[in-house]
Design a protein around this motif. Structure first.
Motif, PDB file in Angstrom:
ATOM      1  N   ASP A   1       3.570  -9.321 -27.479  1.00 45.90           N
ATOM      2  CA  ASP A   1       2.940  -8.014 -27.696  1.00 45.90           C
ATOM      3  C   ASP A   1       2.431  -7.897 -29.137  1.00 45.90           C
ATOM      4  OD1 ASP A   1       3.509  -7.070 -25.117  1.00 45.90           O
ATOM      5  OD2 ASP A   1       5.481  -6.352 -25.712  1.00 45.90           O
ATOM      6  N   VAL A   2       3.281  -8.270 -30.083  1.00 45.69           N
ATOM      7  CA  VAL A   2       2.922  -8.137 -31.501  1.00 45.69           C
ATOM      8  C   VAL A   2       1.774  -9.071 -31.857  1.00 45.69           C
ATOM      9  CG1 VAL A   2       3.757  -8.417 -33.877  1.00 45.69           C
ATOM     10  CG2 VAL A   2       5.230  -7.355 -32.152  1.00 45.69           C
ATOM     11  N   VAL A   3       1.789 -10.278 -31.308  1.00 44.08           N
ATOM     12  CA  VAL A   3       0.696 -11.229 -31.570  1.00 44.08           C
ATOM     13  C   VAL A   3      -0.636 -10.642 -31.100  1.00 44.08           C
ATOM     14  CG1 VAL A   3      -0.268 -13.483 -30.945  1.00 44.08           C
ATOM     15  CG2 VAL A   3       2.153 -13.284 -31.548  1.00 44.08           C
ATOM     16  N   ILE A   4      -0.666 -10.109 -29.886  1.00 43.18           N
ATOM     17  CA  ILE A   4      -1.911  -9.525 -29.362  1.00 43.18           C
ATOM     18  C   ILE A   4      -2.301  -8.279 -30.152  1.00 43.18           C
ATOM     19  CG2 ILE A   4      -2.963  -8.415 -27.350  1.00 43.18           C
ATOM     20  CD1 ILE A   4      -2.686 -11.462 -27.133  1.00 43.18           C
ATOM     21  N   TYR A   5      -1.318  -7.450 -30.476  1.00 45.74           N
ATOM     22  CA  TYR A   5      -1.567  -6.219 -31.226  1.00 45.74           C
ATOM     23  C   TYR A   5      -2.236  -6.538 -32.569  1.00 45.74           C
ATOM     24  CZ  TYR A   5      -0.366  -1.766 -33.541  1.00 45.74           C
ATOM     25  OH  TYR A   5      -0.400  -0.557 -34.203  1.00 45.74           O
ATOM     26  N   LEU A   6      -1.670  -7.473 -33.331  1.00 43.62           N
ATOM     27  CA  LEU A   6      -2.243  -7.808 -34.637  1.00 43.62           C
ATOM     28  C   LEU A   6      -3.591  -8.515 -34.494  1.00 43.62           C
ATOM     29  CD1 LEU A   6       0.935  -9.008 -36.576  1.00 43.62           C
ATOM     30  CD2 LEU A   6      -0.272  -6.842 -36.790  1.00 43.62           C
ATOM     31  N   THR A   7      -3.714  -9.351 -33.475  1.00 46.41           N
ATOM     32  CA  THR A   7      -4.997 -10.031 -33.240  1.00 46.41           C
ATOM     33  C   THR A   7      -6.108  -9.007 -33.001  1.00 46.41           C
ATOM     34  OG1 THR A   7      -3.911 -11.985 -32.307  1.00 46.41           O
ATOM     35  CG2 THR A   7      -6.219 -11.643 -31.729  1.00 46.41           C
ATOM     36  N   LEU A   8      -5.825  -8.028 -32.160  1.00 42.87           N
ATOM     37  CA  LEU A   8      -6.832  -7.006 -31.859  1.00 42.87           C
ATOM     38  C   LEU A   8      -7.141  -6.139 -33.080  1.00 42.87           C
ATOM     39  CD1 LEU A   8      -5.649  -5.979 -28.276  1.00 42.87           C
ATOM     40  CD2 LEU A   8      -7.792  -7.118 -28.875  1.00 42.87           C
ATOM     41  N   MET A   9      -6.122  -5.899 -33.907  1.00 41.72           N
ATOM     42  CA  MET A   9      -6.371  -5.139 -35.135  1.00 41.72           C
ATOM     43  C   MET A   9      -7.371  -5.861 -36.029  1.00 41.72           C
ATOM     44  SD  MET A   9      -2.518  -3.741 -35.999  1.00 41.72           S
ATOM     45  CE  MET A   9      -2.925  -3.329 -37.689  1.00 41.72           C
TER      46      MET A   9
ATOM     47  N   SER B   1       4.285 -17.197 -18.650  1.00 42.76           N
ATOM     48  CA  SER B   1       2.999 -17.499 -19.289  1.00 42.76           C
ATOM     49  C   SER B   1       3.098 -17.208 -20.789  1.00 42.76           C
ATOM     50  CB  SER B   1       1.883 -16.651 -18.674  1.00 42.76           C
ATOM     51  OG  SER B   1       1.785 -16.906 -17.284  1.00 42.76           O
ATOM     52  N   ARG B   2       2.492 -18.068 -21.610  1.00 40.61           N
ATOM     53  CA  ARG B   2       2.621 -17.934 -23.057  1.00 40.61           C
ATOM     54  C   ARG B   2       1.323 -17.453 -23.674  1.00 40.61           C
ATOM     55  NH1 ARG B   2       3.307 -22.475 -25.755  1.00 40.61           N
ATOM     56  NH2 ARG B   2       4.383 -21.429 -27.482  1.00 40.61           N
ATOM     57  N   ILE B   3       1.498 -16.651 -24.743  1.00 37.80           N
ATOM     58  CA  ILE B   3       0.355 -16.234 -25.551  1.00 37.80           C
ATOM     59  C   ILE B   3       0.259 -17.217 -26.706  1.00 37.80           C
ATOM     60  CG2 ILE B   3      -0.630 -14.388 -26.952  1.00 37.80           C
ATOM     61  CD1 ILE B   3      -0.405 -13.655 -24.013  1.00 37.80           C
ATOM     62  N   THR B   4      -0.736 -18.081 -26.682  1.00 38.98           N
ATOM     63  CA  THR B   4      -0.874 -19.110 -27.703  1.00 38.98           C
ATOM     64  C   THR B   4      -2.148 -18.889 -28.508  1.00 38.98           C
ATOM     65  OG1 THR B   4      -2.113 -20.607 -26.277  1.00 38.98           O
ATOM     66  CG2 THR B   4       0.298 -20.756 -26.198  1.00 38.98           C
ATOM     67  N   ARG B   5      -2.185 -19.555 -29.650  1.00 37.90           N
ATOM     68  CA  ARG B   5      -3.375 -19.467 -30.493  1.00 37.90           C
ATOM     69  C   ARG B   5      -4.596 -19.990 -29.742  1.00 37.90           C
ATOM     70  NH1 ARG B   5      -3.182 -23.042 -35.680  1.00 37.90           N
ATOM     71  NH2 ARG B   5      -1.004 -22.507 -35.309  1.00 37.90           N
ATOM     72  N   GLN B   6      -4.422 -21.066 -29.013  1.00 33.86           N
ATOM     73  CA  GLN B   6      -5.548 -21.639 -28.275  1.00 33.86           C
ATOM     74  C   GLN B   6      -6.047 -20.680 -27.205  1.00 33.86           C
ATOM     75  OE1 GLN B   6      -7.107 -24.616 -29.090  1.00 33.86           O
ATOM     76  NE2 GLN B   6      -8.624 -23.699 -27.714  1.00 33.86           N
ATOM     77  N   MET B   7      -5.104 -20.036 -26.498  1.00 35.51           N
ATOM     78  CA  MET B   7      -5.496 -19.074 -25.466  1.00 35.51           C
ATOM     79  C   MET B   7      -6.299 -17.926 -26.089  1.00 35.51           C
ATOM     80  SD  MET B   7      -4.825 -15.849 -24.127  1.00 35.51           S
ATOM     81  CE  MET B   7      -3.204 -15.398 -24.696  1.00 35.51           C
ATOM     82  N   ILE B   8      -5.836 -17.450 -27.274  1.00 33.49           N
ATOM     83  CA  ILE B   8      -6.547 -16.362 -27.947  1.00 33.49           C
ATOM     84  C   ILE B   8      -7.952 -16.805 -28.346  1.00 33.49           C
ATOM     85  CG2 ILE B   8      -6.594 -14.966 -30.053  1.00 33.49           C
ATOM     86  CD1 ILE B   8      -3.527 -14.847 -29.880  1.00 33.49           C
TER      87      ILE B   8
ATOM     88  N   GLU C   1      -9.113 -18.027 -37.088  1.00 32.20           N
ATOM     89  CA  GLU C   1      -8.045 -18.825 -36.476  1.00 32.20           C
ATOM     90  C   GLU C   1      -6.852 -18.962 -37.422  1.00 32.20           C
ATOM     91  OE1 GLU C   1      -7.300 -22.946 -33.952  1.00 32.20           O
ATOM     92  OE2 GLU C   1      -9.296 -22.494 -34.758  1.00 32.20           O
ATOM     93  N   SER C   2      -7.109 -19.073 -38.720  1.00 31.13           N
ATOM     94  CA  SER C   2      -6.004 -19.143 -39.687  1.00 31.13           C
ATOM     95  C   SER C   2      -5.211 -17.840 -39.694  1.00 31.13           C
ATOM     96  CB  SER C   2      -6.539 -19.423 -41.092  1.00 31.13           C
ATOM     97  OG  SER C   2      -7.124 -20.704 -41.146  1.00 31.13           O
ATOM     98  N   ARG C   3      -5.922 -16.736 -39.491  1.00 30.77           N
ATOM     99  CA  ARG C   3      -5.223 -15.449 -39.412  1.00 30.77           C
ATOM    100  C   ARG C   3      -4.351 -15.377 -38.166  1.00 30.77           C
ATOM    101  NH1 ARG C   3      -9.320 -10.708 -41.595  1.00 30.77           N
ATOM    102  NH2 ARG C   3      -8.405 -10.624 -43.688  1.00 30.77           N
ATOM    103  N   VAL C   4      -4.844 -15.891 -37.056  1.00 28.06           N
ATOM    104  CA  VAL C   4      -4.039 -15.910 -35.835  1.00 28.06           C
ATOM    105  C   VAL C   4      -2.795 -16.759 -36.052  1.00 28.06           C
ATOM    106  CG1 VAL C   4      -3.981 -16.514 -33.388  1.00 28.06           C
ATOM    107  CG2 VAL C   4      -6.038 -15.487 -34.358  1.00 28.06           C
ATOM    108  N   ALA C   5      -2.948 -17.874 -36.764  1.00 32.60           N
ATOM    109  CA  ALA C   5      -1.798 -18.728 -37.075  1.00 32.60           C
ATOM    110  C   ALA C   5      -0.786 -17.960 -37.927  1.00 32.60           C
ATOM    111  CB  ALA C   5      -2.260 -19.996 -37.791  1.00 32.60           C
ATOM    112  N   MET C   6      -1.281 -17.194 -38.898  1.00 32.14           N
ATOM    113  CA  MET C   6      -0.398 -16.370 -39.734  1.00 32.14           C
ATOM    114  C   MET C   6       0.329 -15.332 -38.881  1.00 32.14           C
ATOM    115  SD  MET C   6      -1.409 -13.856 -42.926  1.00 32.14           S
ATOM    116  CE  MET C   6      -2.158 -12.621 -41.832  1.00 32.14           C
TER     117      MET C   6
END
Length: 640
Positions: free
Chosen positions: A290-298, A329-336, A350-355
């Motif tokens: 949830d947090v990964v998707i939340y920050l990615t969308l931000m 199912s996993r939320i991965t950087r590649q999937m994003i 992509e570096s931000r997603v890694a962070m």
């Protein structure tokens, strides 16, 4: 910066919860219904209400949706009256309503004014009821009458009193239902309920009242709002959705019914709550995905070249992926990155997603964030500020966003003692590289073996571990510290002075040390490392120049404030001895001692305090915070 207001776009997949609540309302028919949306502060209750409103507005016929915030009225208005007025005004705004509906809504508004007058003094009630400042017509009239009573009679008083007597009755009559000024508050509530039900029947629409921020209110305001809902609005075609922390509501109910030593027991408390909230929903806690998707969308929201429709489609796909994590199912950087696809993105996204992937587990596990969306947003806003500050002070290129994020994570989620220890370690080093981080991040120094000489009594091997002289406290042995050390990027070869300069807490340390002599800096460091050796350092404490005493004391009390429980006694002893040599620093020490959680003190600290001339002042402060039979108070009082 990201706004702290409720979100109209769903970054947390709360649309699923909103659609379930909407379907519950739909299938309930015209029966009155109350729904609770519970969750801690900042988890997304207000955003869920916004999503619910959007979902309900797709229904035909569209319901009448009213938003009510009780806390806005608690200090200036009668909440029961404000509740009635808010709903009645929304009814009058409906397009195409007939004269009979409008008449009933206006009658409700006037009765709300009667409720206000029943609960307030004349001046305050009339101001609220009419919207007119009391400094106008009524102010002159009331002052005039006061002049005739207190004997200070002037000609102008007589003129104002006569004018007031002629016109006041007519003006007041215009604001209330004709011939009904004598109704009791109870009768007015009954009339409001009757007219409200009739208005809804004529309107032929459901009324959905969204009550938000109830957990911000004082207990009495909370009860007023809840009972108003039950008293005169719980009629057919009404639905109340209450967004509040359930524990805060329970606290308000318990406080309301508390009399003397009698407290509402748990079973009665549950019964009261169940009667008010028929169907409870709880906002789920956020997981790492949830947090990964939340920050990615931000971050995606800030991309200037992604149009709103494209962003909405990406958001929909990512939230749909979240809905499938139950099956592994996993939320991965590649999937994003695959989901973002051909969107035109500026910067190193992509570096931000890694962070984000590195930050998310700690933001969920840490008790100081706990996956709370509002706290996560504040963390990211702090990171944005630190990035801007780093740029403005000319920080080296190696102090990038990932470095600042890691430092900020330590400050937000780590023990205060960790932060202080690392800050001081960085600031005392010549090049800003932390010896502590170098020791912790590098592999352990291999054991050096020496074979005994012929002259020794044994041929056994003697093991000798090479020492680098760097001492690391036990604070770095907990799980959080170990995970933080292992997290990318590595910091041991980076000059971190600029990073701490722009981060929370650094200003104090720079202020404390920037203008001190080498002797004072060495004293601070000696007391930091070995507070138990303060007796051997008393001559150096006395020698601190008067113009540096305040800065040294600030550094010492900062060490005291952030010390572990085990080190508290020695830190307190250091400060006490320093204050004895520099009495003008007593006020600062007392203010810090009063701010420390009194539960941290033991008899050992109390014994040190007892020997000081300022003991009585601190003892009086602690009396209001500790039970009378506590060991600390007994020791301070000479009983220990």
């Amino acid at each position: 910066m990201w706004s702290d207001n409720e979100a109209k776009d769903d970054f947390l997949n709360f649309s699923i919860l909103a659609s379930v609540i909407a379907e519950t309302i739909k299938t309930n028919g015209d029966k009155p219904l109350s729904i609770g949306v519970s969750g801690a502060w900042g988890v997304g209750k207000s955003s869920t209400l916004e999503l619910l409103a959007a979902e309900l507005n797709r229904y035909e016929p569209k319901p009448l949706i009213v938003r009510f915030h009780p806390w806005r009225h608690q200090s200036q208005d009668n909440v029961r009256a404000a509740f009635a007025e808010c709903i009645a005004r929304e009814i009058t705004k409906c397009e195409g309503i007939g004269g009979e509906i409008k008449k009933k809504a206006q009658s409700i508004l006037k009765r709300a004014n009667l409720i206000r007058i029943a609960g307030y003094g004349l001046g305050g009630a009339l101001t609220l009821a009419t919207g007119l400042p009391i400094g106008g017509f009524f102010s002159k009239g009331i002052d005039a009458i006061a002049g005739t009573i207190d004997g200070d009679l002037q000609k102008a008083d007589i003129e104002h009193a006569v004018d007031f007597a002629k016109t006041a009755q007519q003006k007041i009559g215009e604001w209330f239902p004709e011939g009904e000024k004598e109704h009791s508050p109870y009768e007015n509530i009954e009339k409001i309920c009757e007219e409200f039900g009739a208005a809804l029947e004529l309107l032929d629409r459901r009324l959905i009242v969204l009550i938000d921020d109830l957990d911000r209110c004082l207990p009495e305001t909370t009860i007023e709002a809840l009972e108003a809902m039950r008293l005169y609005f719980f009629v057919p075609r009404t639905v109340f959705v209450i967004a509040a922390d359930e524990e805060m509501l329970r606290l308000a109910v318990r406080k309301h019914f508390e009399t003397g030593n009698h407290m509402l027991d748990e079973s009665h408390l549950q019964s009261y709550y169940d009667k008010l909230i028929q169907i409870p929903f709880r906002i789920p806690s956020l997981t790492v995905p949830d947090v990964v998707i939340y920050l990615t969308l931000m971050f995606l929201e800030r991309q200037p070249k992604i149009a709103k429709p494209q962003l909405d489609e990406i958001r929909r796909k990512l939230c749909a992926s979240l809905g499938k994590t139950w099956d592994g199912s996993r939320i991965t950087r590649q999937m994003i990155m695959d989901t973002v696809g051909g969107a035109e993105i500026e910067g190193d996204f992509e570096s931000r997603v890694a962070m984000i992937e590195r930050l998310a587990p700690t933001l969920v596990k840490s008790k100081r964030v706990g996956g709370n969306p509002r706290l996560i947003k504040r963390f990211m806003n702090s990171l944005s500020i630190h990035r801007a500050l780093a740029k403005s002070v000319g920080a080296p290129a190696e102090i990038g966003e990932d470095v600042l994020a890691k430092i900020l994570l330590l400050q937000r989620c780590g023990e205060p003692g960790l932060v202080t220890e690392l800050e001081v370690d960085v600031l005392k080093s010549i090049d800003g590289r932390s010896p502590i981080l170098k020791k912790l991040e590098e592999p352990e120094t291999p054991t050096v073996k020496k074979t005994a000489t012929k002259s020794s009594k044994s041929n056994a091997e003697i093991e000798e571990v090479k020492s680098d002289g760097v001492k690391v406290s036990d604070l770095w042995k907990n799980d959080f510290a170990k995970e933080w050390i292992a997290m990318e990027p590595s910091l041991r070869e980076i000059d971190l002075r600029a990073a701490f300069h722009v981060s929370r807490g650094a200003d104090q340390i720079f202020l404390h040390t920037s203008k001190l002599s080498r002797e004072s800096l060495d004293l601070i460091e000696a007391l930091r490392k070995h507070p138990d050796n303060v007796d051997q350092l008393q001559s150096r404490i006395v020698a601190v120049p008067a113009d540096e005493a305040s800065a040294v004391m600030n550094a010492l009390v900062e060490q005291l404030r952030t010390s572990s429980k085990e080190a508290l006694r020695d830190r307190l002893n250091c400060c006490s001895i320093f204050v004895k040599a520099h009495p003008n620093q007593t006020t600062l020490l007392l203010s810090v001692l009063k701010s420390i959680d009194p539960r941290r003190y033991t008899a050992a600290e109390a014994y040190i305090i007892k020997q000081q001339p300022w003991c009585k002042e601190l003892e009086e402060n602690l009396k209001g915070k500790l039970p009378s039979d506590s060991t600390v108070l007994k020791t301070l009082g000479g009983q220990g």
